[in-house]
Design an enzyme around this catalytic site. Structure first.
Site, PDB file in Angstrom:
ATOM      1  N   LYS A  96       0.827  -1.210   0.000  1.00  0.00           N
ATOM      2  CA  LYS A  96       0.000   0.000   0.000  1.00  0.00           C
ATOM      3  C   LYS A  96       0.861   1.260   0.000  1.00  0.00           C
ATOM      4  CE  LYS A  96      -4.403  -1.691   1.552  1.00  0.00           C
ATOM      5  NZ  LYS A  96      -5.568  -1.528   2.402  1.00  0.00           N
ATOM      6  N   LYS A 146      -4.453  -9.006  -6.160  1.00  0.00           N
ATOM      7  CA  LYS A 146      -5.697  -9.373  -5.483  1.00  0.00           C
ATOM      8  C   LYS A 146      -6.796  -8.351  -5.800  1.00  0.00           C
ATOM      9  CE  LYS A 146      -5.842  -7.183  -1.018  1.00  0.00           C
ATOM     10  NZ  LYS A 146      -6.964  -7.051  -0.155  1.00  0.00           N
ATOM     11  N   LYS A 150     -10.965  -3.166  -3.198  1.00  0.00           N
ATOM     12  CA  LYS A 150     -12.026  -2.148  -3.325  1.00  0.00           C
ATOM     13  C   LYS A 150     -11.495  -0.841  -3.856  1.00  0.00           C
ATOM     14  CE  LYS A 150     -13.352  -2.974   1.382  1.00  0.00           C
ATOM     15  NZ  LYS A 150     -12.035  -2.729   1.973  1.00  0.00           N
TER      16      LYS A 150
HETATM   17  N1  AQP Z   1      -9.318 -10.302  -2.949  1.00  0.00           N
HETATM   18  C1  AQP Z   1      -9.707 -10.829  -1.804  1.00  0.00           C
HETATM   19  N2  AQP Z   1     -10.016 -12.130  -1.702  1.00  0.00           N
HETATM   20  C2  AQP Z   1     -10.420 -12.668  -0.524  1.00  0.00           C
HETATM   21  N3  AQP Z   1     -10.522 -11.936   0.630  1.00  0.00           N
HETATM   22  C3  AQP Z   1     -10.232 -10.635   0.566  1.00  0.00           C
HETATM   23  N4  AQP Z   1     -10.243  -9.646   1.474  1.00  0.00           N
HETATM   24  C4  AQP Z   1      -9.864  -8.487   0.893  1.00  0.00           C
HETATM   25  N5  AQP Z   1      -9.599  -8.682  -0.400  1.00  0.00           N
HETATM   26  C5  AQP Z   1      -9.810 -10.008  -0.637  1.00  0.00           C
HETATM   27  C6  AQP Z   1     -10.615  -9.816   2.855  1.00  0.00           C
HETATM   28  O1  AQP Z   1     -11.657  -8.899   3.132  1.00  0.00           O
HETATM   29  C7  AQP Z   1     -11.499  -8.401   4.451  1.00  0.00           C
HETATM   30  C8  AQP Z   1     -11.554  -6.899   4.395  1.00  0.00           C
HETATM   31  O2  AQP Z   1     -10.387  -6.320   4.108  1.00  0.00           O
HETATM   32  P1  AQP Z   1     -10.193  -4.771   4.375  1.00  0.00           P
HETATM   33  O3  AQP Z   1     -11.394  -4.011   3.999  1.00  0.00           O
HETATM   34  O4  AQP Z   1      -9.697  -4.553   5.746  1.00  0.00           O
HETATM   35  O5  AQP Z   1      -9.025  -4.371   3.459  1.00  0.00           O
HETATM   36  P2  AQP Z   1      -8.203  -5.133   2.449  1.00  0.00           P
HETATM   37  O6  AQP Z   1      -7.789  -6.483   2.920  1.00  0.00           O
HETATM   38  O7  AQP Z   1      -7.084  -4.221   2.076  1.00  0.00           O
HETATM   39  O8  AQP Z   1      -9.304  -5.273   1.303  1.00  0.00           O
HETATM   40  P3  AQP Z   1      -9.422  -4.520  -0.035  1.00  0.00           P
HETATM   41  O9  AQP Z   1     -10.662  -4.937  -0.665  1.00  0.00           O
HETATM   42  O10 AQP Z   1      -8.167  -4.702  -0.817  1.00  0.00           O
HETATM   43  O11 AQP Z   1      -9.574  -3.026   0.383  1.00  0.00           O
HETATM   44  P4  AQP Z   1      -8.693  -1.762   0.070  1.00  0.00           P
HETATM   45  O12 AQP Z   1      -8.625  -1.674  -1.414  1.00  0.00           O
HETATM   46  O13 AQP Z   1      -9.417  -0.633   0.703  1.00  0.00           O
HETATM   47  O14 AQP Z   1      -7.357  -1.986   0.676  1.00  0.00           O
HETATM   48  C9  AQP Z   1     -10.207  -8.987   5.016  1.00  0.00           C
HETATM   49  O15 AQP Z   1     -10.511 -10.112   5.806  1.00  0.00           O
HETATM   50  C10 AQP Z   1      -9.473  -9.400   3.787  1.00  0.00           C
HETATM   51  O16 AQP Z   1      -8.599 -10.473   4.035  1.00  0.00           O
END
Ligand code: AQP
Length: 332
Positions: A111, A198, A201
């Protein structure tokens, strides 16, 4: 009853990866554990957020959890920022954690690369660096035993375990040591436009993810334009991450094994496969989308549910922090 906890950042609409990796497993834990489900808004601000959007996203996250089947009669559903003890415990744990540990966190490295005009770590917020320690506080504050997360969060739960063990050793038995719960298949759903990244969002292109609020036509378009690897065979292969990812989504959405899907598409092309996959995903997410939109329409009710959840969480967090302050030696 065992206690479980998970949290998602209100950074945008939740996507199918969040649902498969974290929300669905949490929903399944509601019947045999005491689940705490958080909207981790203070994690979200580790990257720049527009305050108006953030407020909207917090309410939309609440509607999404409810639409996915989180039942506030069983589960404590709340907003992290309402409970100041998270931040207080995070500070204490920052004094227990080592710089080297924090520097090893791969999500921070990933990040930080995207932060502030790609200046890398130089331009990243200090909060992004200490985020995993706030996450450890979120978990340890509630004597959590089980943490359902996607694969990307495993390292952070391991840090929470290490900090709990170290604190207990140095100050006396205080924290339960948590376990990550990671599903065998679908723990890491990849981006539709790049099978090596991966699904996220906050990805710049909405084509890379399927939001839980996407309508049927949008889902169809996104799946039909998903990248596939070179070659024509529809089968999993470590060197063909894009098709492997689509097969995983197909399998989770339909409950069919990957092998049976591979068999069904022997001799068929990507076009047929993607069309069927799109319909499977539309069927899988359609009812959830409908429920999310219903919950989202009643902001007053969402706020009421969150306030009720915060009140329950507050009591638990305050009780634990009293003990932590005593252990650390600041209570007179
Ligand atoms: N691609 C993924 N596949 C499976 N699980 C996923 N998680 C995130 N992406 C995937 C799981 O969703 C939960 C929420 O995560 P988060 O909102 O704390 O942030 P993150 O892991 O950084 O998820 P994003 O979607 O990638 O958000 P942004 O873009 O805002 O950083 C966690 O349990 C994560 O493992």
């Amino acid at each position: 009853m065992k206690r479980s906890l998970t949290g998602l950042q209100p950074t945008n609409f939740l996507h199918i990866g969040n649902y498969i990796g974290a929300v669905q497993p949490a929903v399944a834990l509601q019947s045999d554990t005491q689940l705490l489900m958080m909207i981790v808004d203070y994690h979200a601000i580790t990257m720049p957020q527009d305050p108006k959007e953030l407020r909207k996203n917090i309410l939309s996250a609440a509607a999404t959890y409810l639409g996915c089947g989180i039942d506030p009669a069983k589960t404590i559903l709340f907003q992290q920022s309402r409970i100041a003890e998270h931040m207080e415990l995070a500070w204490i744990l920052q004094c227990v954690a080592k710089m080297g540990e924090a520097e090893r966190m791969t999500q921070y490295k990933d990040k930080a690369k995207k932060a502030e005009g790609a200046k890398g770590a130089e331009g990243a917020s200090v909060g992004l660096f200490t985020y995993p320690i706030l996450m450890a506080a979120d978990i340890l504050l509630y004597d959590t035993e089980i943490v359902p997360v996607g694969e990307d969060q495993k390292q952070h739960v391991e840090l929470a375990r290490d900090l709990a063990i170290r604190f207990n050793r140095d100050f006396g038995e205080t924290f339960v040591v948590p376990e990550p719960k990671i599903r065998a298949e679908g723990a890491r759903i990849m981006a539709l436009d790049d099978g090596t990244k991966k699904m996220s969002k906050s990805a710049p292109s909405a084509k890379s993810y399927i939001a839980l609020t996407d309508d049927a036509d949008t889902i169809r378009k996104k799946i039909m334009s998903a990248v596939t690897d070179s070659g024509t065979e529809i089968r999993t292969d470590r060197n063909r991450p894009a098709i492997t990812n689509l097969l995983t989504i197909f399998s989770v959405a339909t409950g069919r094994s990957i092998e049976s899907i591979e068999l069904a598409y022997v001799g068929k092309g990507y076009g047929d496969f993607k069309k069927d996959l799109a319909e499977a995903v539309v069927e899988y997410l359609g009812p959830i989308r409908g429920r999310i939109l219903n919950f989202a329409a009643d902001e007053t009710e969402l706020k009421r549910i969150l306030a009720e959840g915060a009140e329950k969480a507050k009591g638990m967090a305050a009780f634990k922090m009293n003990k932590v302050r005593q252990r650390v030696g600041v209570t007179l």
